[in-house]
Write a protein that holds these residues in place. Structure first.
Motif, PDB file in Angstrom:
ATOM      1  N   LYS A  51      -4.052   5.847   3.967  1.00  0.00           N
ATOM      2  CA  LYS A  51      -4.474   4.533   4.439  1.00  0.00           C
ATOM      3  C   LYS A  51      -3.468   3.943   5.420  1.00  0.00           C
ATOM      4  O   LYS A  51      -3.403   2.725   5.602  1.00  0.00           O
ATOM      5  CB  LYS A  51      -4.670   3.592   3.252  1.00  0.00           C
ATOM      6  N   GLU A 107       0.856  -1.191   0.000  1.00  0.00           N
ATOM      7  CA  GLU A 107       0.000   0.000   0.000  1.00  0.00           C
ATOM      8  C   GLU A 107       0.890   1.239   0.000  1.00  0.00           C
ATOM      9  O   GLU A 107       1.842   1.327   0.779  1.00  0.00           O
ATOM     10  CB  GLU A 107      -0.908   0.007   1.233  1.00  0.00           C
ATOM     11  N   GLN A 108       0.601   2.215  -0.895  1.00  0.00           N
ATOM     12  CA  GLN A 108       1.433   3.406  -1.004  1.00  0.00           C
ATOM     13  C   GLN A 108       0.696   4.693  -0.645  1.00  0.00           C
ATOM     14  O   GLN A 108       1.314   5.755  -0.562  1.00  0.00           O
ATOM     15  CB  GLN A 108       2.006   3.528  -2.432  1.00  0.00           C
ATOM     16  N   ASP A 109      -0.599   4.619  -0.417  1.00  0.00           N
ATOM     17  CA  ASP A 109      -1.396   5.801  -0.103  1.00  0.00           C
ATOM     18  C   ASP A 109      -1.252   6.127   1.386  1.00  0.00           C
ATOM     19  O   ASP A 109      -1.663   5.344   2.245  1.00  0.00           O
ATOM     20  CB  ASP A 109      -2.864   5.545  -0.457  1.00  0.00           C
ATOM     21  N   PHE A 146      -5.331   1.883   8.517  1.00  0.00           N
ATOM     22  CA  PHE A 146      -5.298   0.601   7.813  1.00  0.00           C
ATOM     23  C   PHE A 146      -6.221  -0.417   8.464  1.00  0.00           C
ATOM     24  O   PHE A 146      -6.494  -1.469   7.882  1.00  0.00           O
ATOM     25  CB  PHE A 146      -3.870   0.051   7.765  1.00  0.00           C
TER      26      PHE A 146
END
Length: 671
Positions: free
Chosen positions: A374, A369-371, A455
């Protein structure tokens, strides 16, 4: 082993490793691929340290390895210039590359292109070493193009992704624009100054200080040195991503994180800064060129920093940080503070590599996940990544006593002392950039490591609620809990964090004021006194750090951190409200000031139109239609006419011969 042998072995070790793994990787286990390249780059690092120690002891080298081509009085040679500038760059390039190689073992562990990636990054290291060690423009251009080629391969490493192919083509084409100007500049150096060897060019350059060349404008002549320097700087604008040739760098994030760190920290993007510093004897002869360099750097530092504020991809935040910091280095070059620019290049290499590799660690811990929206609260799950990220961020924003503080504040002070046209705007830009950098850096830091653990919010609340009713599971049944990365990831983070904190205070005095670059970087203090005034005000690293707590840059940086904490920890509703009210401004920034749209709809469209017309008219109609196919059609028509005379009947041929003889006799009788 002689020093000349060490010079030759330093770039050859990573090259040999790259070639062996690239050609024979399919026949060797995965571990052999990474051990061969790590040994090659590690050996190059050790040899680079030996070279640096030898240079510090007072030994320099400038000579050819072999002559590739001789044309008239001009020799095209492969040679090395080993002095304090090239030796320092060799150590930085090989150390950061070594850390990236080790890191890659963990990050690319499951990638099917594992061996190919190691071959590429080792080749990248060789290319950059050839660039910084060169003693002539031809070899400089070879290294220049080689790092561009390997960056193309690495940005598009995941070639099945359309976005990666678009990104590497974009990087390749934008750099071709810059390299066209760079090649023109090298051509003018050879034509007017008569050599490609640095020493020869620098020795005769003052004789051409007042020389002019004809311009396309009638009655107007241009300064020869200004034209040469600006053309060379166009190349630097492409490689070091200065406005407007910056558009490729954010998209380079499509490549794997290790290569993002290598490109942004120690190799490709620093090539332009290094080149201008190496060419200081030429740039000192043109105040116009220096002014242009400073203004473009100031625009890049300020406006690319603004774009970092709205990024949500963790790697893109760091990428726009790189753009802004490259602007700082370029501003220093324009202020004739070349040594300060190189000093910031060095410190930036360590903390920017640290930030990129830490971002990659976060991405791994968050299961790709890169956002950053989040994430949140990762401090307790990834303690090593957290503390090293914090140290890197503090260095980036110029916190007193961190490495970035000494180099960044020196740039600000040098610009303030400069009297080159544009220095007023540049000083404002680099000061404003301090606040902006602190804000977007700690916006990312707080969103990733502090606050609410976002998350844990389920992707499909309805689906999870169904599990609550039927199986007694909670809402987090399908949530991946973050985890700390393995030692091959965290080890390089720790190794990079140490120089990110300490190396600035350790090296500022010798690099800026102790003669480290004596007889390497040339500054005309009579015309450009910034470095002289900087030296006059310097009283040691300790006093500089203590004094900084009462300076404007520290107040701006602290304000940026405080505002980021207020917006994203205490009152997260404020940024959303600002976005709604300033939606037009957000749209402009989201579209990156429409540079991409302009390039695609105007520059690229015009280029495609011209290319299409050249193809349709020049290739299809003139070359193929007239010269090639037209000639073939003409011969075919003549052959068709002649073929009618070939009936195959003997009496036809006899009759034709009789008529021919009759006509010849008639002709002779008339004569």
């Amino acid at each position: 082993m002689t020093m000349q042998s060490i010079y030759l072995a330093t770039p050859l070790l990573p090259l040999i490793a790259a070639v062996v793994v690239g050609l024979f990787g399919r026949f060797m286990p995965r571990s052999a691929a990474h051990w061969l390249t790590i040994i090659g780059v590690g050996g190059a690092f050790v040899l680079s340290v030996v070279v640096l120690r030898d240079v510090i002891a007072g030994h320099v080298f400038n000579g050819p390895v072999y002559t590739w081509l001789t044309s008239g009085d001009t020799s095209f040679e492969i040679g090395f210039l080993i002095d304090s500038l090239s030796a320092m760059m060799m150590v930085v390039v090989t150390f950061v590359s070594l850390m990236v190689h080790i890191y890659t073992i963990g990050y690319m562990h499951d990638d099917p292109g594992y061996k190919r990636f190691f071959s590429y990054i080792s080749l990248f290291t060789f290319s950059m070493l050839m660039l910084v060690m060169s003693n002539n423009f031809m070899q400089l251009f070879f290294g220049w193009e080689a790092v561009g080629l390997v960056s193309y391969l690495l940005i598009g490493f995941w070639y099945t992704r359309p976005t990666a192919i678009y990104a590497n083509l974009k990087a390749f084409l934008v750099n071709r624009v810059g390299d066209f100007g760079f090649l023109l500049g090298i051509g003018m150096v050879l034509y007017y100054l008569g050599s490609l060897d640095y020493a020869a060019v620098f020795s005769v350059a003052p004789e051409f200080a007042d020389a002019t060349v004809r311009s396309p404008i009638p009655g107007v002549d241009w300064s020869l040195m200004t034209v040469i320097c600006l053309l060379l700087f166009v190349g630097a604008m492409g490689k070091s991503a200065q406005v407007p040739l910056h558009v490729w760098l954010p998209d380079s994030m499509e490549g794997p994180t290790p290569i993002s760190a290598l490109i942004h920290a120690a190799t490709m993007v620093t090539a332009g800064i290094f080149m201008v510093a190496r060419m200081s004897p030429l740039f000192e002869l043109s105040t116009t060129a220096l002014s242009t360099v400073m203004i473009i750097g100031a625009i890049t530092a300020l406006f690319m920093g603004f774009l970092g504020i709205i990024q949500n991809d963790i790697k893109r935040v760091v990428a726009y940080s790189t753009l802004s910091q490259l602007g700082y280095m370029t501003v220093a070059l324009g202020a004739s503070a070349y040594s300060v620019a190189i000093f910031h290049l060095m410190t930036h290499a360590f903390f920017k590599a640290l930030l990129f590799l830490a971002a990659g660690s976060v991405i791994m811990g968050m299961h790709h996940e890169q956002d950053i929206r989040k994430m949140g609260g990762l401090r307790k799950y990834m303690p090593i990544t957290w503390i090293t990220s914090l140290l890197g961020s503090l260095a980036l924003i110029g916190t007193p006593f961190f490495s970035g503080f000494y180099s960044k504040d020196s740039i600000i002070e040098a610009v303030a002392a400069s009297d080159i046209p544009g220095s007023g705007f540049a000083h404002f830009a680099v000061l404003a950039g301090v606040f902006i950098t602190a804000f977007y850096s700690f916006r990312m830091y707080f969103l990733v490591f502090h606050g609410k653990e976002r998350f844990l919010e389920p992707a499909d609340a309805t689906h999870d609620a169904h599990h609550d009713d039927t199986h007694g599971h909670n809402n987090h049944a399908h949530v991946h809990i973050p985890h700390e990365s393995p030692w091959v990831i965290t080890g390089p983070l720790i190794a990079l964090a140490i120089p990110s904190v300490l190396i600035g205070a350790w090296t500022i005095q010798p690099m800026l004021f102790g003669g480290f670059f004596k007889n390497v970087i040339y500054v005309d203090f009579g015309l450009h006194p910034a470095m002289f005034e900087l030296a006059h005000d310097f009283h040691g690293a300790l006093r500089m750090g203590l004094h900084a707590f009462f300076s404007v840059p520290f107040i701006l940086a602290a304000s940026g951190v405080a505002l980021a904490h207020h917006f994203y920890i205490r009152r997260p509703s404020i940024p959303a409200a600002i976005k709604r009210r300033m939606h037009w401004l957000y749209r402009v920034m989201e579209n990156k000031y429409y540079f991409d749209s302009f390039n695609e709809r105007v520059f690229a469209a015009v280029s495609r139109f011209i290319g299409s017309k050249l193809w349709q008219i020049g290739d299809v109609q003139i070359i193929d239609g007239t010269l090639v196919n037209g000639t073939a059609r003409l011969i075919g028509r003549i052959s068709g006419i002649v073929r009618q005379l070939q009936s195959g009947l003997i009496y036809h041929y006899a009759f034709a011969m009789i008529i021919g003889v009759f006509l010849l006799l008639t002709l002779f009788m008339k004569l």
